[in-house]
Design an enzyme around this catalytic site. Structure first.
Site, short mmCIF file in Angstrom:
data_model
loop_
_atom_site.label_atom_id
_atom_site.label_comp_id
_atom_site.label_asym_id
_atom_site.label_seq_id
_atom_site.Cartn_x
_atom_site.Cartn_y
_atom_site.Cartn_z
N PRO A 58 0.82 -1.21 0.00
CA PRO A 58 0.00 0.00 0.00
C PRO A 58 0.85 1.26 0.00
CG PRO A 58 0.01 -1.01 2.18
CD PRO A 58 0.70 -1.97 1.26
N ASP A 59 0.33 2.33 -0.61
CA ASP A 59 1.00 3.62 -0.50
C ASP A 59 0.62 4.25 0.83
OD1 ASP A 59 -1.53 4.68 -0.79
OD2 ASP A 59 -1.24 5.34 -2.85
N PHE A 60 0.95 5.52 0.99
CA PHE A 60 0.73 6.16 2.28
C PHE A 60 -0.62 6.86 2.39
CE2 PHE A 60 5.18 5.45 2.15
CZ PHE A 60 5.60 5.31 3.46
N ARG A 61 -1.01 7.58 1.35
CA ARG A 61 -2.09 8.54 1.52
C ARG A 61 -3.41 8.19 0.86
NH1 ARG A 61 2.66 11.39 1.19
NH2 ARG A 61 3.06 12.82 2.92
N ASN A 132 11.25 4.54 -1.35
CA ASN A 132 10.70 3.29 -0.84
C ASN A 132 11.71 2.54 0.02
OD1 ASN A 132 8.44 3.92 -2.32
ND2 ASN A 132 9.01 2.65 -4.07
N ASP A 134 11.19 -0.85 0.52
CA ASP A 134 10.84 -2.25 0.28
C ASP A 134 11.93 -3.06 -0.42
OD1 ASP A 134 10.61 -1.44 -2.47
OD2 ASP A 134 8.49 -0.96 -2.14
N HIS A 151 15.00 7.16 2.01
CA HIS A 151 14.31 7.02 3.29
C HIS A 151 14.76 5.76 4.04
CE1 HIS A 151 10.71 9.71 1.95
NE2 HIS A 151 11.82 10.37 2.15
#
Length: 279
Positions: A58-61, A132, A134, A151
């Protein structure tokens, strides 16, 4: 003043002569012709959560499906706290509970990841900047020397104590996360956290709402549900669809579509054959 005049002239065509077009047409066709020309030597990719959503991450927003909409079970004071280093040091459990859901090895790179791999293999990729954590860029085969994981990443972890900073591997971290243990340093018993970029102490931070490239560079944007950039009307192109479809459309114009699809098929088959273990 002269610097401002030059900047406005280059970006908006104000206060000076009209800037020379970088692309002969503001479309994917124009981008493909530029990529195939002798003028295109180096490509910079700046990517975020949108390129991994088709992998199931999933993305964040995004309302309803984004991470920030589904963190109620972690009893956070506010959703962003799960990525803040101050909260993490006091309450590491929510972060590692979420990490079990998002852990590398459970997902495969997407078409977009492998399109960047093709750019690399063809000698066109100068750098990939990713927000990302991941590790799917690495799984897709991007050279770590060309990769800036802005990040942080699960690929390496460190003890948070400044006097220690002992490093730990992906396999070490995975064993503890899936044993429901808060990872502690074997040397000093300090908290261990997936690595930060260039030694930043802030840990993982939620992605900003937009990314912008310096004025001289044309950019092609493949937005999904989030804004991935801003448009300058003489050099930028936006594909108003999902990232994978945009990459396939551009690959077809470049004559790379079959090569890209075969790369995805071959790499996914190799991952399946290893049982998803990509340490």
């Amino acid at each position: 003043v002269e610097l401002l005049r030059t900047l406005l002239s280059r970006t908006l065509g104000l206060g000076g002569d009209k800037p020379e077009p970088v692309l002969d047409e503001l479309s994917l066709q124009g981008v493909s012709r530029f990529l195939k020309s002798d003028r295109c030597k180096n490509i910079v990719c700046m990517v975020g959560a949108g390129i991994s959503t088709s992998a199931g991450i999933p993305d964040f927003r995004s309302p309803g499906t984004g991470l920030y909409s589904n963190l109620q079970s972690y009893n956070l004071p506010y959703p962003e706290a799960i990525f803040e280093i101050g909260f993490f040091k006091k309450h590491p459990e929510p972060f590692f509970a979420l990490a079990r859901e998002l852990y590398p090895g459970q997902f495969k790179p997407t078409v977009c990841h492998y399109f960047m791999r093709l750019l690399q293999d063809k000698g066109l990729l100068l750098r990939c900047y990713t927000q990302n954590i991941d590790t799917l860029e690495r799984v897709a085969g991007l050279d770590p020397e060309l990769l800036v994981e802005a990040h942080g990443t699960f690929f390496t972890s460190h003890c948070l104590r400044p006097s220690c900073r002992q490093r730990y591997s992906l396999a070490w971290m995975r064993e503890r996360i899936f044993s429901s243990l808060v990872p502690k340093c074997e040397k000093c018993q300090g908290l261990v956290k997936p690595g930060e970029f260039w030694g930043w102490g802030g840990g993982f931070k939620p992605p900003p709402p937009s990314i912008d490239l310096p004025p001289p560079l044309p950019q092609t944007l493949f937005p999904t549900k989030v804004t991935l950039g801003s448009l300058c009307l003489y050099r930028d192109v936006a594909w108003l669809g999902d990232c994978d479809s945009g990459c396939l459309a551009l690959a077809e114009l470049l004559g790379w579509k079959e090569e890209l699809q075969e790369l995805v098929r071959r790499e996914h088959a190799a991952i399946d054959a290893k049982g998803g273990d990509r340490d």
